[in-house]
Each structure stands twice: as structure tokens, then as C-alpha cells.
Design a protein around this motif. Structure first.
Motif, PDB file in Angstrom:
ATOM      1  N   GLU A 171      12.004 -40.084  71.843  1.00 54.98           N
ATOM      2  CA  GLU A 171      12.143 -41.499  72.201  1.00 54.98           C
ATOM      3  C   GLU A 171      13.563 -41.986  71.972  1.00 54.98           C
ATOM      4  N   ALA A 172      14.186 -41.507  70.906  1.00 56.61           N
ATOM      5  CA  ALA A 172      15.568 -41.894  70.629  1.00 56.61           C
ATOM      6  C   ALA A 172      16.501 -41.396  71.725  1.00 56.61           C
ATOM      7  N   VAL A 173      16.286 -40.164  72.191  1.00 60.67           N
ATOM      8  CA  VAL A 173      17.100 -39.630  73.286  1.00 60.67           C
ATOM      9  C   VAL A 173      16.990 -40.523  74.510  1.00 60.67           C
ATOM     10  N   ARG A 174      15.761 -40.829  74.908  1.00 61.10           N
ATOM     11  CA  ARG A 174      15.565 -41.628  76.123  1.00 61.10           C
ATOM     12  C   ARG A 174      16.137 -43.041  75.965  1.00 61.10           C
ATOM     13  N   ARG A 175      15.942 -43.639  74.799  1.00 66.70           N
ATOM     14  CA  ARG A 175      16.455 -45.001  74.589  1.00 66.70           C
ATOM     15  C   ARG A 175      17.975 -45.037  74.620  1.00 66.70           C
ATOM     16  N   GLU A 176      18.613 -44.111  73.905  1.00 63.11           N
ATOM     17  CA  GLU A 176      20.069 -44.111  73.837  1.00 63.11           C
ATOM     18  C   GLU A 176      20.698 -43.891  75.214  1.00 63.11           C
ATOM     19  N   VAL A 177      20.139 -42.982  75.999  1.00 59.56           N
ATOM     20  CA  VAL A 177      20.687 -42.727  77.331  1.00 59.56           C
ATOM     21  C   VAL A 177      20.519 -43.960  78.209  1.00 59.56           C
ATOM     22  N   MET A 178      19.360 -44.592  78.146  1.00 50.49           N
ATOM     23  CA  MET A 178      19.145 -45.795  78.942  1.00 50.49           C
ATOM     24  C   MET A 178      20.075 -46.922  78.518  1.00 50.49           C
ATOM     25  N   GLU A 179      20.259 -47.091  77.210  1.00 53.92           N
ATOM     26  CA  GLU A 179      21.116 -48.161  76.715  1.00 53.92           C
ATOM     27  C   GLU A 179      22.581 -47.934  77.089  1.00 53.92           C
ATOM     28  N   GLU A 180      23.040 -46.684  77.009  1.00 53.51           N
ATOM     29  CA  GLU A 180      24.462 -46.422  77.194  1.00 53.51           C
ATOM     30  C   GLU A 180      24.876 -46.274  78.648  1.00 53.51           C
ATOM     31  N   VAL A 181      23.998 -45.660  79.475  1.00 59.88           N
ATOM     32  CA  VAL A 181      24.405 -45.406  80.861  1.00 59.88           C
ATOM     33  C   VAL A 181      23.368 -45.840  81.896  1.00 59.88           C
ATOM     34  N   GLY A 182      22.217 -46.373  81.464  1.00 63.23           N
ATOM     35  CA  GLY A 182      21.225 -46.859  82.411  1.00 63.23           C
ATOM     36  C   GLY A 182      20.517 -45.776  83.187  1.00 63.23           C
ATOM     37  N   VAL A 183      20.525 -44.544  82.697  1.00 64.79           N
ATOM     38  CA  VAL A 183      19.878 -43.421  83.375  1.00 64.79           C
ATOM     39  C   VAL A 183      18.534 -43.140  82.715  1.00 64.79           C
ATOM     40  N   GLN A 184      17.496 -42.982  83.534  1.00 71.83           N
ATOM     41  CA  GLN A 184      16.166 -42.693  83.017  1.00 71.83           C
ATOM     42  C   GLN A 184      16.048 -41.190  82.743  1.00 71.83           C
ATOM     43  N   VAL A 185      15.469 -40.847  81.595  1.00 70.17           N
ATOM     44  CA  VAL A 185      15.334 -39.456  81.173  1.00 70.17           C
ATOM     45  C   VAL A 185      13.863 -39.066  81.126  1.00 70.17           C
ATOM     46  N   GLY A 186      13.569 -37.852  81.580  1.00 68.00           N
ATOM     47  CA  GLY A 186      12.212 -37.312  81.519  1.00 68.00           C
ATOM     48  C   GLY A 186      12.072 -36.297  80.403  1.00 68.00           C
ATOM     49  N   ALA A 187      12.056 -35.006  80.766  1.00 64.99           N
ATOM     50  CA  ALA A 187      11.866 -33.942  79.778  1.00 64.99           C
ATOM     51  C   ALA A 187      13.040 -33.872  78.800  1.00 64.99           C
ATOM     52  N   VAL A 188      12.705 -33.645  77.543  1.00 68.03           N
ATOM     53  CA  VAL A 188      13.697 -33.519  76.485  1.00 68.03           C
ATOM     54  C   VAL A 188      13.418 -32.220  75.731  1.00 68.03           C
ATOM     55  N   HIS A 189      14.414 -31.349  75.628  1.00 68.50           N
ATOM     56  CA  HIS A 189      14.227 -30.055  74.968  1.00 68.50           C
ATOM     57  C   HIS A 189      15.209 -29.913  73.810  1.00 68.50           C
ATOM     58  N   TYR A 190      14.658 -29.541  72.652  1.00 68.62           N
ATOM     59  CA  TYR A 190      15.489 -29.326  71.466  1.00 68.62           C
ATOM     60  C   TYR A 190      16.371 -28.098  71.637  1.00 68.62           C
ATOM     61  N   HIS A 191      17.600 -28.193  71.160  1.00 71.64           N
ATOM     62  CA  HIS A 191      18.548 -27.079  71.227  1.00 71.64           C
ATOM     63  C   HIS A 191      18.878 -26.533  69.843  1.00 71.64           C
ATOM     64  N   SER A 192      19.438 -27.370  68.960  1.00 70.81           N
ATOM     65  CA  SER A 192      19.833 -26.939  67.621  1.00 70.81           C
ATOM     66  C   SER A 192      20.267 -28.160  66.826  1.00 70.81           C
ATOM     67  N   SER A 193      20.585 -27.937  65.559  1.00 70.04           N
ATOM     68  CA  SER A 193      21.048 -29.040  64.722  1.00 70.04           C
ATOM     69  C   SER A 193      22.360 -28.659  64.048  1.00 70.04           C
ATOM     70  N   GLN A 194      23.066 -29.683  63.568  1.00 67.75           N
ATOM     71  CA  GLN A 194      24.349 -29.458  62.903  1.00 67.75           C
ATOM     72  C   GLN A 194      24.566 -30.503  61.818  1.00 67.75           C
ATOM     73  N   PRO A 195      24.769 -30.057  60.573  1.00 69.66           N
ATOM     74  CA  PRO A 195      25.176 -31.025  59.552  1.00 69.66           C
ATOM     75  C   PRO A 195      26.509 -31.655  59.972  1.00 69.66           C
ATOM     76  N   TRP A 196      26.629 -32.952  59.787  1.00 68.04           N
ATOM     77  CA  TRP A 196      27.865 -33.643  60.155  1.00 68.04           C
ATOM     78  C   TRP A 196      28.192 -34.643  59.045  1.00 68.04           C
ATOM     79  N   PRO A 197      28.726 -34.132  57.936  1.00 61.37           N
ATOM     80  CA  PRO A 197      28.968 -34.995  56.770  1.00 61.37           C
ATOM     81  C   PRO A 197      30.246 -35.812  56.897  1.00 61.37           C
ATOM     82  N   PHE A 198      30.381 -36.530  58.008  1.00 61.67           N
ATOM     83  CA  PHE A 198      31.571 -37.319  58.282  1.00 61.67           C
ATOM     84  C   PHE A 198      31.214 -38.762  58.641  1.00 61.67           C
TER      85      PHE A 198
END
Length: 308
Positions: free
Chosen positions: A218-245
Motif C-alpha cells: 500500500e505504501a508503494v502504491r500511495r507514494e507513486v500516486m502522490e509523487e507522479v500520479g501513476v497508478q500501480v498494480g502488482a508489487v514485487h519485493y526485491h531486497s532490503s538495505q540498511p540506510w543509517p543516514f
């Protein structure tokens, strides 16, 4: 859209440490570890890490022996137990109170450098340890007072927790989940130029923080819609990364676009465009730059290119 697996580990992952979290409350163990001649110390100065070989293009982390770390520890900054590296205890120590920490160290110990500038060049595991120390010390320096009552806090769990001296509230390091996603429509990928990018020609994947009560998809779809107005369907996990910045965990996804027209949020983005694989493979020829090599954004893009 098929799921695209991660081709290799992300930067700041693959830590060589056994965090030994069950030993953090063992005062005798921690005291013995602090006094051990085998102990290693990871100094952090104003969010920078100690390295040598940076100017030569071959950076390596500098971990201090107890003797070399004594002057740094005497500066009175926070410290924390990070874990065991091949059986040797490893501690982070913050020396930000010193205007110039290098005179506290033996000559030839390198200098303090922004980890993000060299993470892709560090030997395996070192970037992860430096990132661990940086993130934990950032939290310690900025969490001296209780968020419940405002009372002073003191360290617990060998520096991995804080306890309020007034109301006894327990506080632990926070890590903010953020989704980061490459949106594609098959032959093209959607990249944006953020208002926060220091590089005036860099285009990267979209990203944003997860809100309370929201799934990652849901966060993926919301952020994409908010930032660029593009509707998103399928969402697939890729990987994660610590980002202590300073304190995030990046959760990477590939997402399928269901619409193509772009309408940017000008407070978040200066521009957003669809790019073909040919354009992304030759960004300089087309007047833009890709995100830094140590970022999961770059990994999402590269793995999509290779999945053609």
C-alpha cells in the motif's frame, strides 16, 4: 510482471558481526570485553567514519585497539557494544565532542570520511560494521532525554538502549521503514529527479516512508500516486538495505504501472520521466545520471536492465 531477484547483496549488508544480543545485559561479560586486549573500537566523529586509503581509491576501515582508543574514549562520548567479530568484541565510540579528533589518535591512522562516499569500495563486511556504528551513535547522541517526560536518560544494554532516570521509560534505537520502488511498464522505467538531490542531473527511483497502519504494498502504491500520479498494480519485493543516514531500512520493490501519464508533486520532484533500457544503459549520452553505486536504487535499476 515477473519478480526480479536480487543479483547480489546490497551495500551495508552482510555484517561479519555476531551481535551477541543476549550478552548485552551481562555486566561481567561487557566489562571483560571492554578491558580485553583483543577488543576493537569503531570511532564515529560527527557521523563520519575513520578510514585510510580514501584518497588513493582503496579505502579501508580503521578499527582501533584498546590502547589507540583510550584517548577517544576519554573524550566522554557515548559508546556501545556492537558484537563479536571472529570472537573479538567490537564497540562503537563517538568522539564528536572533539573539535579535531585526529590529534587524539596515533599518526597515520587516516581520516574521518562520509561512509556513503566510499561504501562501494570498502572490503566486504566493513561497510556494514561502519554503518552499524554510525546509526547507533547517531541515535545515542540525539536521545539523551526521555520522549515521555523529558527526563535525562542513561544507557542500558551496553549502550543499545536508554532508560529514563525519572519515569523509567525504556527507549530503543528506532529504524524507520521506507519503501523504494522502480516502477516499470514493460519496456520503460519511471525515474524522478528529487528536489533534495544535490546532483542536478541525477534521476532515481521513487521512495517514501511507510505510514502507520499501512502495508508495504500500500505504501508503494500511495507514494507513486502522490509523487507522479501513476497508478500501480502488482508489487514485487526485491531486497532490503540498511540506510543509517540517519536511521532507515530501505525496502526495495519493482512495481507495475497501470497508467502512463505523469503528474508530479512539485514539492517532492522537479521532474519525472519514462526512460527506455537503451537510455538507462547510456545515461551520459542522454543528459542524466543514475543514483550512486552503493544505493539500493541503483541495484533495482541494474537488475531490471539485466532481466530483459
Amino acid at each position: 510482471m515477473l519478480s526480479i531477484p536480487a543479483s547480489r547483496p546490497n551495500a551495508y549488508t552482510g555484517s561479519p558481526l555476531d551481535r551477541a544480543s543476549g550478552r548485552r545485559e551481562d555486566a561481567d561479560f561487557i566489562n571483560a570485553a571492554l578491558s580485553s586486549p583483543e577488543a576493537l573500537y569503531v570511532p564515529v566523529w560527527r557521523s563520519r567514519s575513520l578510514m585510510r586509503g580514501v584518497e588513493e581509491g582503496h579505502p579501508e576501515a580503521v578499527l582501533l585497539s584498546p590502547a589507540a582508543a583510550e584517548a577517544v574514549r576519554m573524550a566522554g562520548g557515548p559508546w556501545a557494544f556492537l558484537g563479536l567479530w571472529d570472537g573479538r568484541p567490537v564497540f562503537a565510540v563517538d568522539c564528536s565532542a572533539a573539535e579535531d579528533p585526529l590529534p587524539l589518535l596515533p599518526e597515520g591512522f587516516g581520516g574521518f570520511t562520509d561512509l556513503r562516499a566510499v561504501a562501494g569500495l570498502l572490503p566486504p563486511g566493513e561497510a556494514s560494521v561502519l554503518a552499524h556504528a554510525r546509526g547507533l551513535m547517531h541515535w545515542r547522541v540525539r536521545h539523551r532525554f526521555c520522549g515521555v517526560c523529558g527526563g535525562a536518560c542513561e544507557p542500558r544494554s551496553a549502550g543499545n538502549a536508554m532508560a529514563c532516570t525519572v519515569c523509567n521509560a525504556q527507549h530503543f534505537p528506532r529504524t524507520d521503514p521506507a519503501v523504494i520502488m522502480l516502477v516499470t511498464d514493460g519496456p520503460r522505467a519511471l525515474l524522478g529527479h528529487s528536489t533534495r538531490f544535490p546532483n542536478s542531473v541525477m534521476y532515481s527511483t521513487l521512495a517514501g516512508f511507510v505510514e502507520p497502519g499501512e502495508s508495504l504494498e500500500e505504501a508503494v502504491r500511495r507514494e507513486v500516486m502522490e509523487e507522479v500520479g501513476v497508478q500501480v498494480g502488482a508489487v514485487h519485493y526485491h531486497s532490503s538495505q540498511p540506510w543509517p543516514f540517519p536511521a532507515s531500512i530501505m525496502l526495495g520493490f519493482h512495481a507495475e504501472a497501470l497508467s502512463g501519464e505523469i503528474s508530479i508533486d512539485p514539492e517532492e520532484l522537479r521532474d519525472a520521466r519514462w526512460f527506455t533500457r537503451a537510455e538507462i544503459r547510456a545515461p551520459e549520452q542522454h543528459g542524466f545520471a543514475l543514483p550512486r553505486l552503493d544505493s539500493i536504487a541503483r541495484r533495482l535499476i541494474e537488475d531490471w536492465l539485466e532481466a530483459e
